[in-house]
Design an enzyme around this catalytic site. Sequence first.
Site, short mmCIF file in Angstrom:
data_model
loop_
_atom_site.label_atom_id
_atom_site.label_comp_id
_atom_site.label_asym_id
_atom_site.label_seq_id
_atom_site.Cartn_x
_atom_site.Cartn_y
_atom_site.Cartn_z
N ALA A 233 9.68 -17.43 -34.25
CA ALA A 233 10.18 -16.09 -33.90
C ALA A 233 9.10 -15.05 -34.20
CB ALA A 233 11.46 -15.78 -34.68
N LYS A 234 8.46 -15.19 -35.35
CA LYS A 234 7.42 -14.21 -35.71
C LYS A 234 6.25 -14.27 -34.72
CE LYS A 234 8.12 -13.82 -40.68
NZ LYS A 234 7.81 -14.44 -41.96
N HIS B 26 0.84 -1.20 0.00
CA HIS B 26 0.00 0.00 0.00
C HIS B 26 0.87 1.25 0.00
CE1 HIS B 26 -2.70 -2.96 2.26
NE2 HIS B 26 -3.18 -2.84 1.03
N ASP C 83 12.93 -2.56 -17.92
CA ASP C 83 14.18 -3.31 -18.12
C ASP C 83 13.88 -4.50 -19.03
OD1 ASP C 83 16.84 -4.06 -17.89
OD2 ASP C 83 16.58 -5.07 -15.97
N TYR D 96 16.61 -10.86 -21.99
CA TYR D 96 17.10 -11.44 -20.72
C TYR D 96 15.96 -11.60 -19.71
CZ TYR D 96 21.87 -10.68 -22.24
OH TYR D 96 23.05 -10.75 -22.93
N ASN D 97 14.95 -10.78 -19.86
CA ASN D 97 13.85 -10.82 -18.89
C ASN D 97 12.57 -11.39 -19.50
OD1 ASN D 97 15.02 -10.06 -16.47
ND2 ASN D 97 14.93 -7.88 -16.99
N GLU E 189 13.21 -20.84 -34.78
CA GLU E 189 12.86 -20.94 -36.20
C GLU E 189 12.09 -19.67 -36.55
OE1 GLU E 189 13.53 -23.51 -38.32
OE2 GLU E 189 14.64 -24.53 -36.70
N1 ATP Z 1 9.03 -17.27 -12.19
C1 ATP Z 1 10.18 -17.80 -12.57
N2 ATP Z 1 10.25 -19.07 -13.03
C2 ATP Z 1 11.43 -19.60 -13.41
N3 ATP Z 1 12.61 -18.92 -13.38
C3 ATP Z 1 12.59 -17.65 -12.93
C4 ATP Z 1 11.38 -17.03 -12.51
N4 ATP Z 1 11.68 -15.77 -12.12
C5 ATP Z 1 12.99 -15.62 -12.29
N5 ATP Z 1 13.56 -16.74 -12.77
C6 ATP Z 1 14.99 -16.96 -13.05
O1 ATP Z 1 15.77 -16.15 -12.19
C7 ATP Z 1 16.53 -15.20 -12.93
C8 ATP Z 1 16.60 -13.89 -12.17
O2 ATP Z 1 15.29 -13.36 -12.03
P1 ATP Z 1 15.03 -11.81 -12.18
O3 ATP Z 1 15.44 -11.36 -13.54
O4 ATP Z 1 13.62 -11.55 -11.78
O5 ATP Z 1 15.97 -11.22 -11.06
P2 ATP Z 1 17.19 -10.18 -11.11
O6 ATP Z 1 17.66 -9.98 -9.73
O7 ATP Z 1 16.82 -8.98 -11.88
O8 ATP Z 1 18.29 -10.97 -11.85
P3 ATP Z 1 19.24 -10.46 -13.00
O9 ATP Z 1 20.16 -9.48 -12.35
O10 ATP Z 1 19.90 -11.75 -13.43
O11 ATP Z 1 18.32 -9.85 -14.04
C9 ATP Z 1 15.85 -15.12 -14.27
O12 ATP Z 1 16.75 -14.74 -15.29
C10 ATP Z 1 15.36 -16.55 -14.46
O13 ATP Z 1 16.43 -17.37 -14.88
MG MG Z 2 16.40 -10.02 -14.65
#
Ligand code: ATP
Ligand code: MG
Length: 335
Positions: free
Chosen positions: A219-220, A139, A242, A246-247, A215
């Site tokens: 990808a599309k 909150h 971000d 990677y995310n 593939e």
């Molecule tokens: N819900 C999920 N299920 C499976 N794997 C997950 C999940 N959440 C996160 N991960 C794994 O944990 C990693 C880190 O998670 P996240 O990106 O949320 O944290 P971060 O602290 O920002 O890490 P980074 O600095 O590596 O980005 C992800 O790249 C993924 O491999």
């Molecule tokens: Mg991350």
Amino acid sequence: MSKNKLLELYEEIDDLDAAELAPKRLSQKRESRKQVMDAKVFVRAQEVSREFKFTYKAARFEEAWLLDSLADIAQHQWISDVLRKVKGGKEASVYLCKSGVAVDAPLVAAKVYRPRSLRNLKNDQQYRVGRIDLDEDGHALWKQADINAVAKRTSYGEEVRHQSWIAYEFRTLETLYEAGVDVPKPYAMEKNAILMGFVGDLEYSAPALVAVSLELDEAKRLYDRTVYNIDLMLAQNRIHGDLSAYNILYWNGDITLIDFPQVVLPESNPASWNIFLRDVTRVCQYFSAQGVRCDGRKLATELWTSHGHKVVKEIDPRYLDAEKPEDRKVWEKQK
Ligand SMILES: Nc1ncnc2c1ncn2[C@@H]1O[C@H](COP(=O)(O)OP(=O)(O)OP(=O)(O)O)[C@@H](O)[C@H]1O
Ligand SMILES: [Mg+2]
């Protein structure tokens, strides 16, 4: 003890016992108050550990930290076991857990944030602009003492800000999940841990898209799905902040967007167009490399304006990412 040294403790030390880390001894060794608190966590966790045992073989100090962080989540039956570490990150580590009876899936992911003093700060100021800080229940802060502490950047205020950072991730997951965005299902936030749906199975965790070659057809399809998600997020007044390959996790042909503490609210942040453009550009970089034709700027402009936002003059990214307060002023002035 340096920060790095303490970090090493979290990662590696396996041969300390509680006595060695007792607060008294630490204070004699002129350790900082913060470290004394960390030691207290360790000692407290020794007690908790009698009630909650887990399969994952953590290093000793990490175990203490985990027990302390997950004790409430375990007690409320969100999890019944910690099975393995999925990934250790700079600001948090993610663990695969066996669900407790309160969860409607067999496996869950616990994202456990490091203590503030050991967190490798992203340049978070740019994201915080225009965000009201949240308390540990998610909150808006309402206690004047908390608000003042944050404004004055006291040590307690920094703790409150850290908690707010975590709460933003959880609240955002809730909002976006509800809206149908491809994010893990959020279950609980207690202390410095967030519990959410696990992407993967017992044996494997989902890889990030960046580690996957697709593939062209797939990808599309996934590009379209990603754009759909970005659009839905904008409709909810949220920018990831971000976003990149990677995310975005990839599992069984589907994507899941993760990692939301830095979420940005478009209308409240003067750098929101920059941040949005950067997110979309990074996504397009990945999909271009997979053979999808896409133009990040064009796409970002289309999405942005279709939600009624104006494309404004960009802030020089050097200033956007700057840590120095005088550089930040350049764009904060635009508020
Ligand atoms: N819900 C999920 N299920 C499976 N794997 C997950 C999940 N959440 C996160 N991960 C794994 O944990 C990693 C880190 O998670 P996240 O990106 O949320 O944290 P971060 O602290 O920002 O890490 P980074 O600095 O590596 O980005 C992800 O790249 C993924 O491999
Ligand atoms: Mg991350």
